[in-house]
Each structure stands twice: as C-alpha cells, then as structure tokens.
Motif scaffolding. Structure first.
Motif, PDB file in Angstrom:
ATOM      1  N   ALA A 410      35.865  91.148  10.357  1.00 26.19           N
ATOM      2  CA  ALA A 410      35.359  91.615  11.649  1.00 26.19           C
ATOM      3  C   ALA A 410      36.483  92.282  12.428  1.00 26.19           C
ATOM      4  O   ALA A 410      37.649  91.886  12.336  1.00 26.19           O
ATOM      5  CB  ALA A 410      34.795  90.438  12.442  1.00 26.19           C
ATOM      6  N   THR A 411      36.151  93.277  13.223  1.00 22.95           N
ATOM      7  CA  THR A 411      37.160  93.997  14.011  1.00 22.95           C
ATOM      8  C   THR A 411      36.960  93.826  15.510  1.00 22.95           C
ATOM      9  O   THR A 411      37.597  94.501  16.300  1.00 22.95           O
ATOM     10  CB  THR A 411      37.120  95.494  13.667  1.00 22.95           C
ATOM     11  N   ALA A 412      36.056  92.917  15.889  1.00 22.10           N
ATOM     12  CA  ALA A 412      35.759  92.740  17.315  1.00 22.10           C
ATOM     13  C   ALA A 412      36.869  92.031  18.054  1.00 22.10           C
ATOM     14  O   ALA A 412      36.932  92.075  19.276  1.00 22.10           O
ATOM     15  CB  ALA A 412      34.452  91.966  17.472  1.00 22.10           C
ATOM     16  N   GLY A 413      37.750  91.342  17.343  1.00 19.75           N
ATOM     17  CA  GLY A 413      38.842  90.619  18.001  1.00 19.75           C
ATOM     18  C   GLY A 413      39.143  89.326  17.273  1.00 19.75           C
ATOM     19  O   GLY A 413      38.230  88.659  16.777  1.00 19.75           O
ATOM     20  N   ASN A 414      40.418  88.972  17.200  1.00 18.14           N
ATOM     21  CA  ASN A 414      40.846  87.795  16.445  1.00 18.14           C
ATOM     22  C   ASN A 414      40.890  86.520  17.271  1.00 18.14           C
ATOM     23  O   ASN A 414      41.015  85.431  16.707  1.00 18.14           O
ATOM     24  CB  ASN A 414      42.249  88.038  15.870  1.00 18.14           C
ATOM     25  N   LEU A 415      40.846  86.641  18.572  1.00 15.61           N
ATOM     26  CA  LEU A 415      41.067  85.498  19.459  1.00 15.61           C
ATOM     27  C   LEU A 415      39.871  85.265  20.367  1.00 15.61           C
ATOM     28  O   LEU A 415      39.177  86.215  20.762  1.00 15.61           O
ATOM     29  CB  LEU A 415      42.310  85.732  20.331  1.00 15.61           C
ATOM     30  N   ALA A 416      39.637  84.010  20.698  1.00 17.88           N
ATOM     31  CA  ALA A 416      38.632  83.641  21.694  1.00 17.88           C
ATOM     32  C   ALA A 416      39.363  83.092  22.920  1.00 17.88           C
ATOM     33  O   ALA A 416      40.182  82.178  22.783  1.00 17.88           O
ATOM     34  CB  ALA A 416      37.678  82.596  21.131  1.00 17.88           C
ATOM     35  N   PHE A 417      39.078  83.649  24.084  1.00 15.45           N
ATOM     36  CA  PHE A 417      39.770  83.236  25.303  1.00 15.45           C
ATOM     37  C   PHE A 417      38.844  82.362  26.157  1.00 15.45           C
ATOM     38  O   PHE A 417      37.745  82.794  26.519  1.00 15.45           O
ATOM     39  CB  PHE A 417      40.214  84.455  26.110  1.00 15.45           C
ATOM     40  N   PRO A 418      39.283  81.136  26.476  1.00 16.36           N
ATOM     41  CA  PRO A 418      38.427  80.258  27.271  1.00 16.36           C
ATOM     42  C   PRO A 418      38.394  80.626  28.749  1.00 16.36           C
ATOM     43  O   PRO A 418      37.530  80.143  29.481  1.00 16.36           O
ATOM     44  CB  PRO A 418      39.062  78.875  27.070  1.00 16.36           C
ATOM     45  N   TYR A 419      39.330  81.473  29.197  1.00 12.37           N
ATOM     46  CA  TYR A 419      39.424  81.789  30.623  1.00 12.37           C
ATOM     47  C   TYR A 419      39.558  83.291  30.841  1.00 12.37           C
ATOM     48  O   TYR A 419      40.096  84.016  29.998  1.00 12.37           O
ATOM     49  CB  TYR A 419      40.635  81.098  31.269  1.00 12.37           C
ATOM     50  N   SER A 420      39.072  83.731  31.975  1.00 12.09           N
ATOM     51  CA  SER A 420      39.308  85.086  32.448  1.00 12.09           C
ATOM     52  C   SER A 420      39.805  85.000  33.892  1.00 12.09           C
ATOM     53  O   SER A 420      39.103  84.418  34.727  1.00 12.09           O
ATOM     54  CB  SER A 420      38.022  85.906  32.396  1.00 12.09           C
ATOM     55  N   PRO A 421      40.993  85.471  34.209  1.00 13.28           N
ATOM     56  CA  PRO A 421      41.898  86.232  33.356  1.00 13.28           C
ATOM     57  C   PRO A 421      42.477  85.367  32.232  1.00 13.28           C
ATOM     58  O   PRO A 421      42.554  84.146  32.351  1.00 13.28           O
ATOM     59  CB  PRO A 421      42.991  86.697  34.322  1.00 13.28           C
ATOM     60  N   SER A 422      42.895  86.041  31.183  1.00  9.80           N
ATOM     61  CA  SER A 422      43.380  85.325  30.009  1.00  9.80           C
ATOM     62  C   SER A 422      44.833  84.880  30.146  1.00  9.80           C
ATOM     63  O   SER A 422      45.274  83.989  29.427  1.00  9.80           O
ATOM     64  CB  SER A 422      43.248  86.224  28.773  1.00  9.80           C
ATOM     65  N   ASP A 423      45.582  85.516  31.061  1.00 10.52           N
ATOM     66  CA  ASP A 423      47.013  85.229  31.207  1.00 10.52           C
ATOM     67  C   ASP A 423      47.270  84.508  32.530  1.00 10.52           C
ATOM     68  O   ASP A 423      46.639  84.830  33.556  1.00 10.52           O
ATOM     69  CB  ASP A 423      47.840  86.519  31.160  1.00 10.52           C
ATOM     70  N   PHE A 424      48.195  83.550  32.486  1.00 11.20           N
ATOM     71  CA  PHE A 424      48.500  82.740  33.668  1.00 11.20           C
ATOM     72  C   PHE A 424      49.999  82.761  33.946  1.00 11.20           C
ATOM     73  O   PHE A 424      50.808  82.552  33.032  1.00 11.20           O
ATOM     74  CB  PHE A 424      48.071  81.277  33.459  1.00 11.20           C
ATOM     75  N   ARG A 425      50.326  82.993  35.183  1.00 11.80           N
ATOM     76  CA  ARG A 425      51.729  82.911  35.576  1.00 11.80           C
ATOM     77  C   ARG A 425      52.145  81.446  35.696  1.00 11.80           C
ATOM     78  O   ARG A 425      51.530  80.684  36.441  1.00 11.80           O
ATOM     79  CB  ARG A 425      51.962  83.620  36.900  1.00 11.80           C
ATOM     80  N   GLY A 426      53.196  81.078  34.992  1.00 14.63           N
ATOM     81  CA  GLY A 426      53.718  79.708  35.060  1.00 14.63           C
ATOM     82  C   GLY A 426      54.863  79.557  36.042  1.00 14.63           C
ATOM     83  O   GLY A 426      55.315  78.446  36.297  1.00 14.63           O
TER      84      GLY A 426
END
Length: 458
Positions: A410-426
């Motif tokens: 499949a080429t739709a994407g390799n990862l499943a993200f539980p949150y949007s936005p996907s990135d979090f500033r630590g």
C-alpha cells in the motif's frame, strides 16, 4: 533518653497523597515527629535543571495541610526532605510559599526552618581546583565549564544541618536536597538513638508503606525506634509488614545488599536481623553506621542541552516491522543528507520502538524475539533550538510516512497517528551534569539555614 521514638511517615513523596483514615491512626500513636521525603532524581534531570517541581502544587498543599495540622495538634515538628522534588532554591521557595499560604488559611503561627542546599558555582570551582570533587561512578571527571553550564547544583545534606535546625524548636523544617533517610534519622539521632538503626529505619520510611504487603507509596507507616531495634507497622489495616516485605525493601536502590553509603559514612547491614513480632509488625536489629574517614556530600547538577519535539505513531505492517531497523537507518541517512549543514553536535534523532525493545533498548535481554503484528513508534528530535527540533521531527516523520521499503504493497502511508497535530513540542531538555562527591571539613557550613515566622491571618 526516651525508651522509644516514634516516627510517622505519611507518604513516599510529598504530594503522592495518603488515606486520611491511615494518617489519623498514625496520629493516635502519638508520634514524636512527622517526616516525609519530598523528592527524588528518579523523574530525571528536567526538574532540577528547570527549577520546577514534578509534584502537583495542589496535591502537595493538600498533603501539607493534613501533615502540619497533625503536627500542630500534637505539638511535634514536621520535617520535609528535598522540598519541591529536587531541592534547589526555587523548589525550596515554592514549598515555603505553600506553607505560608496554609498558615494564613488555617490561622497557624508557625516557626519554619529553611535549610538551603543549592551550591555556589565559584565555591565549587575552588573545590574542584583543590582536588576535592571526584566522580561517582559512572560519572567522569568534570571541568570548571561543567559547573558554569549547570543551571542548578545541589548537594545532599546529611543529618547534621537538620539536627542544628531542630535546636531552634521549629514547627516545620523544610530542607533543600537531602539524603533520603536524613529527615527521619536526624531527630532520632539527636534524641540519642543509634545512628545505624535510625538510618536504616529512615531508608525504609522514606518510601512509607512500599515496604508493606501489599505495598503502596501513597499510604502511611509508623516506625518505632528502641535502644537496640526498630519496629515497622503499617497504619492501614489492609496492609501488613512481613519479614520478606521489609527485608526486600531494604534492598531497594542498593548496589550492595549489605552496605549503603551516604553523607558521612555507610549503613552496614551485615548483622541485621528481621523478626515478625505479630502478623502485621516486623522488628529489625543489628544495623550499624560506620563513619567515613572523609565526609563527602553528593553533588547533583543539570544543564540545558537543547529542545525536544516528538511524534507518536503506530506501525501495523509485519513486512515493514521485519525491516524496521534498516528502514530507520535509511531515514537517519536522509535526515543527515537533508540537513548537511548541521553537525552531530547540533541535533539528536531518537527512535523508540514500543513492542520491539522499546523499554530497555540496548539492555533488552530478548533482543532477537520477533515483534508482534504491531508496534508503537516514538520519533524524538532534540536540537539547539525549538524550531530546529520541530523541523527535524517533521522531516523525519514525513519521510518515514511515505518511505518505500522492499515488499511494500500500500502507498497510502506507513504510519498511523493517534493525534492531530501529529508533532508535539517537548520544550527544554536537560541532562545530569554532576553526579560527584564533594569533600568537606564541616557538614553544616555548606548549607544555608534560616528561620521564618508565619503568622496566621498575615
């Protein structure tokens, strides 16, 4: 000297909470002091480096309200070790402000002794130049720059500054960074009880009812010192102390089962005996304290190393999972190529694979065990600025999301993200910079002691 000395330990760390019923049972035992540990290095260097507490303010205030109220009722001192979680001046001041609020709200007149443990950098650099700072394994030798780069440096106080503070008959003693057993041991040693027994009891009581069965860090324990022994008794009827639970907890956080080194010496457990005296109480005998030839204080420091951004993702393709190590190395190469103007000192890229050595990493004993059909992936970027960490994490995440690996269907994407936005500033990232021993001639002088008077309603 009194025939016995009772110590009430409400909880493993101030702010962890405790049942009111257990605490009231402890008050009915007429303890001589109430003592509680307030912190630890276990949550990592961020809290020492940033000067923030890892315990919640309202939770700490709740615990302190009940504890000080109990101390006032019995007219006994309350002692807090490693205030605010890490014991730097900011942590001590934070705890002091909570006590001040409580005095106003409860109409208490409190004499509060503050013992600071934050060390002056120029003083430490002088000690370093004199050869009086040495590494504590696995740390390495430090330079003056390591001291300068540290945001906060504290030293673990022994019993001596606390014993001196008790000369002023305070209602509350708030310590900066303190060796965990000291707030329990200091009043007992001052009262004439044997240091070996007092330190061993303190080492157990600092964790409250964790030494019971079933164990809990959020419940109360009573320790009673006698001339040649001490007795442990959980204050919740659902718990009991057994020889196994107490002996096992004696091994807690110890590299050597028989010796535990601290400020001024070591606890020697070679001849220690554990005896059940009821179905809920255990008596301990034979513990000794061996003074050291040179008095040393453990230094702890933390420095800012960068800023963190993370992305959380799930992988559910067994074909990708079977190749994941090679895929991640390819992603690392893509990041290096894309950010070729950055050196290895400018950023770190870390992958944690939960379900495949994600917890223990290189220490995992079952590294060759195949992963299940899915795993969780943490992408972590650390860089010198928050913006650069954001950029590296974003590039890494998008590259991995669309990476074409062998056998991909499949080429739709390799990862499943539980949150949007996907990135979090630590935010800020700190590293321990000092884990060293400081030689001192006077175990009291390096620690700053002050008295505060808090008037109820003021």
């Amino acid at each position: 000297m009194k025939a016995e000395f009772k110590i009430l330990a409400p909880t493993a760390i101030l702010g962890y909470g405790f049942p009111i019923k257990s605490f009231e049972a402890g008050i009915k035992e007429s303890p001589d002091i109430i003592a509680v540990d307030g912190g630890s290095t276990d949550p990592g260097p961020y809290y020492l480096g940033s000067g923030k507490s890892f315990t919640d303010r309202e939770a700490v205030k709740r615990d302190l309200r009940l504890i000080i109220r109990g101390g006032q009722k019995l007219d006994i001192p309350v002692l807090v070790g490693t205030s605010g979680g890490s014991g730097a001046d900011s942590h001590l001041n934070w705890t002091e402000e909570i006590v001040k609020e409580l005095a106003r709200e409860e109409n208490w007149n409190l004499k509060v002794s503050l013992i600071g443990s934050q060390f002056d950098k120029e003083y430490l650099k002088t000690k370093l130049a004199d050869g009086q700072i040495s590494p504590l394994a696995p740390a390495e030798e430090i330079k003056a720059a390591d001291i300068d780069n540290s945001t906060n440096i504290v030293g673990q106080m022994g019993i001596e500054p606390i014993m001196e503070a008790l000369d002023n008959s305070p209602d509350v003693v708030l310590c900066g960074r303190a060796y965990d057993p000291t707030v329990f041991a200091a009043p007992a040693v001052k009262a004439g009880f044997k240091p070996g027994l007092a330190f061993h009891l303190g080492k157990i009581l600092e964790c409250a009812s964790i030494a019971a069965d079933p164990g809990s860090g959020s419940d109360c324990m009573l320790g009673t010192l006698k001339e040649d022994s001490f007795i442990l008794k959980p204050l919740n009827q659902e718990r009991r102390c057994t020889v196994t639970s107490v002996a096992a907890h004696t091994l807690y956080e110890k590299a050597d089962p028989y010796h535990l080194t601290g400020p001024g010496g070591e606890i020697d457990l070679t001849d220690t005996e554990f005896t059940a005296i009821s179905d809920r109480e255990v008596e301990v005998k034979g513990s000794k304290f061996i003074p050291a030839e040179t008095y040393t204080i453990k230094l702890e420091g933390a420095e800012l190393v960068g800023y963190r951004t993370i992305s959380l993702a799930g992988v559910r393709d067994p074909i990708m999972i079977s190749q994941l190590d090679d895929i991640l190395e390819s992603i690392r190469a893509m990041v290096r190529d894309n950010f070729d103007d950055l050196s290895e000192d400018d950023y770190q890229l870390i992958f944690k694979k939960y379900g495949q050595n994600g917890v223990m990493g290189e220490l995992e004993p079952n590294r060759n065990q195949p992963a299940n059909y899915e795993l969780g992936l943490v992408i972590e970027a650390i860089a010198k600025t928050q913006e650069m960490a954001d950029t590296i994490c974003s590039f890494t995440r998008s590259s991995l999301l669309h990476y074409g690996y062998k056998g991909r269907k499949a080429t739709a994407g390799n990862l499943a993200f539980p949150y949007s936005p996907s990135d979090f500033r630590g935010g800020e990232v700190y590293s321990f910079s000092l884990h060293h021993l400081l030689e001192v001639d006077d175990p009291i002088k390096p620690f700053k002691s002050e008295i505060r008077e808090f008037k109820g309603g003021n």
